[in-house]
Design a protein around this motif. Structure first.
Motif, short mmCIF file in Angstrom:
data_model
loop_
_atom_site.label_atom_id
_atom_site.label_comp_id
_atom_site.label_asym_id
_atom_site.label_seq_id
_atom_site.Cartn_x
_atom_site.Cartn_y
_atom_site.Cartn_z
N VAL A 1 -6.84 14.90 -11.39
CA VAL A 1 -7.41 14.50 -12.67
C VAL A 1 -8.88 14.89 -12.77
CG1 VAL A 1 -5.76 12.60 -12.85
CG2 VAL A 1 -8.02 12.17 -11.87
N ALA A 2 -9.40 14.92 -14.01
CA ALA A 2 -10.79 15.30 -14.25
C ALA A 2 -11.76 14.15 -14.05
CB ALA A 2 -10.94 15.85 -15.66
N ASP A 3 -11.33 12.91 -14.34
CA ASP A 3 -12.22 11.76 -14.28
C ASP A 3 -11.45 10.59 -13.68
OD1 ASP A 3 -13.63 9.37 -14.92
OD2 ASP A 3 -14.59 10.35 -16.63
N ILE A 4 -11.69 10.29 -12.43
CA ILE A 4 -10.91 9.29 -11.71
C ILE A 4 -11.11 7.88 -12.29
CG2 ILE A 4 -12.58 8.83 -9.86
CD1 ILE A 4 -8.86 9.34 -9.21
N ALA A 5 -12.32 7.56 -12.73
CA ALA A 5 -12.57 6.23 -13.31
C ALA A 5 -11.81 6.07 -14.63
CB ALA A 5 -14.06 6.00 -13.50
N ARG A 6 -11.79 7.12 -15.45
CA ARG A 6 -11.04 7.09 -16.71
C ARG A 6 -9.55 6.92 -16.43
NH1 ARG A 6 -11.27 12.48 -19.92
NH2 ARG A 6 -9.79 13.02 -18.29
N THR A 7 -9.06 7.64 -15.43
CA THR A 7 -7.65 7.55 -15.05
C THR A 7 -7.32 6.14 -14.57
OG1 THR A 7 -7.55 9.88 -14.48
CG2 THR A 7 -5.92 8.44 -13.43
N GLU A 8 -8.19 5.57 -13.75
CA GLU A 8 -7.98 4.21 -13.24
C GLU A 8 -7.86 3.22 -14.40
OE1 GLU A 8 -10.01 1.39 -9.87
OE2 GLU A 8 -11.35 2.55 -11.14
N ALA A 9 -8.77 3.29 -15.34
CA ALA A 9 -8.74 2.38 -16.50
C ALA A 9 -7.47 2.58 -17.32
CB ALA A 9 -9.98 2.60 -17.36
N PHE A 10 -7.11 3.83 -17.57
CA PHE A 10 -5.92 4.11 -18.39
C PHE A 10 -4.66 3.53 -17.76
CE2 PHE A 10 -2.19 6.73 -19.26
CZ PHE A 10 -2.09 6.58 -20.63
N TYR A 11 -4.39 3.87 -16.51
CA TYR A 11 -3.14 3.44 -15.89
C TYR A 11 -3.11 1.94 -15.61
CZ TYR A 11 -1.30 8.12 -15.62
OH TYR A 11 -0.80 9.35 -15.96
N ASN A 12 -4.26 1.35 -15.29
CA ASN A 12 -4.28 -0.09 -15.07
C ASN A 12 -4.19 -0.86 -16.38
OD1 ASN A 12 -4.31 0.00 -12.29
ND2 ASN A 12 -6.53 -0.07 -12.13
N ASP A 13 -4.90 -0.41 -17.42
CA ASP A 13 -4.89 -1.11 -18.70
C ASP A 13 -3.61 -0.88 -19.48
OD1 ASP A 13 -7.43 -1.95 -18.01
OD2 ASP A 13 -8.45 -0.59 -19.41
N THR A 14 -3.09 0.35 -19.45
CA THR A 14 -1.91 0.70 -20.25
C THR A 14 -0.60 0.27 -19.58
OG1 THR A 14 -3.11 2.60 -21.11
CG2 THR A 14 -0.72 2.60 -21.41
N PHE A 15 -0.49 0.48 -18.28
CA PHE A 15 0.76 0.21 -17.58
C PHE A 15 0.67 -0.93 -16.57
CE2 PHE A 15 0.98 4.78 -18.67
CZ PHE A 15 2.05 4.72 -19.54
N ASN A 16 -0.52 -1.52 -16.42
CA ASN A 16 -0.73 -2.61 -15.48
C ASN A 16 -0.24 -2.25 -14.07
OD1 ASN A 16 -1.67 -5.16 -14.81
ND2 ASN A 16 0.31 -6.13 -15.19
N LEU A 17 -0.59 -1.04 -13.63
CA LEU A 17 -0.11 -0.57 -12.33
C LEU A 17 -0.83 -1.20 -11.15
CD1 LEU A 17 0.54 3.24 -12.78
CD2 LEU A 17 2.18 1.38 -12.72
N GLY A 18 -2.03 -1.70 -11.37
CA GLY A 18 -2.77 -2.26 -10.24
C GLY A 18 -3.14 -1.22 -9.21
N LEU A 19 -3.58 -0.05 -9.68
CA LEU A 19 -3.97 1.02 -8.76
C LEU A 19 -5.11 0.53 -7.87
CD1 LEU A 19 -4.03 4.06 -11.20
CD2 LEU A 19 -2.28 3.50 -9.49
N MET A 20 -5.03 0.89 -6.60
CA MET A 20 -6.06 0.50 -5.64
C MET A 20 -6.95 1.69 -5.34
SD MET A 20 -3.89 -1.84 -2.96
CE MET A 20 -3.06 -0.41 -2.33
N ARG A 21 -8.26 1.44 -5.24
CA ARG A 21 -9.21 2.47 -4.83
C ARG A 21 -9.10 2.66 -3.32
NH1 ARG A 21 -14.88 2.16 -8.12
NH2 ARG A 21 -13.97 2.26 -10.20
N MET A 22 -8.98 3.91 -2.92
CA MET A 22 -8.83 4.25 -1.51
C MET A 22 -9.98 5.15 -1.09
SD MET A 22 -5.95 2.65 -1.18
CE MET A 22 -5.24 3.12 0.36
N GLU A 23 -10.41 5.03 0.15
CA GLU A 23 -11.47 5.86 0.69
C GLU A 23 -10.87 7.13 1.31
OE1 GLU A 23 -14.66 5.09 0.21
OE2 GLU A 23 -13.97 3.29 -0.82
N GLY A 24 -11.69 8.14 1.48
CA GLY A 24 -11.24 9.37 2.13
C GLY A 24 -11.35 10.60 1.27
N ALA A 25 -11.68 10.41 0.02
CA ALA A 25 -11.94 11.54 -0.88
C ALA A 25 -13.18 11.15 -1.69
CB ALA A 25 -10.76 11.80 -1.80
N ASP A 26 -13.89 12.13 -2.20
CA ASP A 26 -15.10 11.86 -2.94
C ASP A 26 -14.82 12.00 -4.42
OD1 ASP A 26 -17.78 11.33 -3.41
OD2 ASP A 26 -18.36 13.43 -3.26
#
Length: 127
Positions: free
Chosen positions: A14-39
């Motif tokens: 994806v182009a913008d990880i924060a935008r993606t996080e908001a979309f999938y969590n707000d729209t589908f309530n996926l509860g995506l977790m932030r993971m370390e290991g990539a920048d």
């Protein structure tokens, strides 16, 4: 050597990880977790079916995803990729470091991108 995958993930670049996080969590309530290991970080969520959805912020690969990534659960990713190459399968990305382990990408006969991922704790070769 034959490889029979036991699990898989769907990976999005994806182009913008924060935008993606908001979309999938707000729209589908996926509860995506932030993971370390990539920048800057990557996201992971699991559907009730057990299928993992993974999101990486990355330039240049958007639009080529989602990609199905098969988990190599017993090790031997180097052997599997060598076997694919021997069969004439197009290797797009050879075995490379990935968050938590190793990955490789290849094409199916119709040009669809597929991938492999293996934990860094497992041996890369079983030979």
């Amino acid at each position: 050597m034959s490889f029979k995958p036991k699990s898989a993930s769907i990976v999005f670049y994806v182009a913008d990880i924060a935008r993606t996080e908001a979309f999938y969590n707000d729209t589908f309530n996926l509860g995506l977790m932030r993971m370390e290991g990539a920048d800057p970080f990557w996201l992971q969520g699991r559907l009730e079916s057990g299928l993992d959805l993974i999101f990486f912020e990355m330039e240049g690969r958007r639009g080529n995803t989602p990609a199905v990534v098969f988990d190599v659960t017993e090790g031997g990713i180097d052997d599997i990729v060598a076997n694919l190459a021997e069969k004439g399968i197009t290797i797009v990305t050879p075995v490379s470091e990935a968050p938590g382990g190793w990955s490789a990408d290849f094409l199916d006969p119709d040009g669809f991108g597929l991938g492999l991922w293996q934990s860094g704790e497992l041996p890369r070769s079983l030979k």
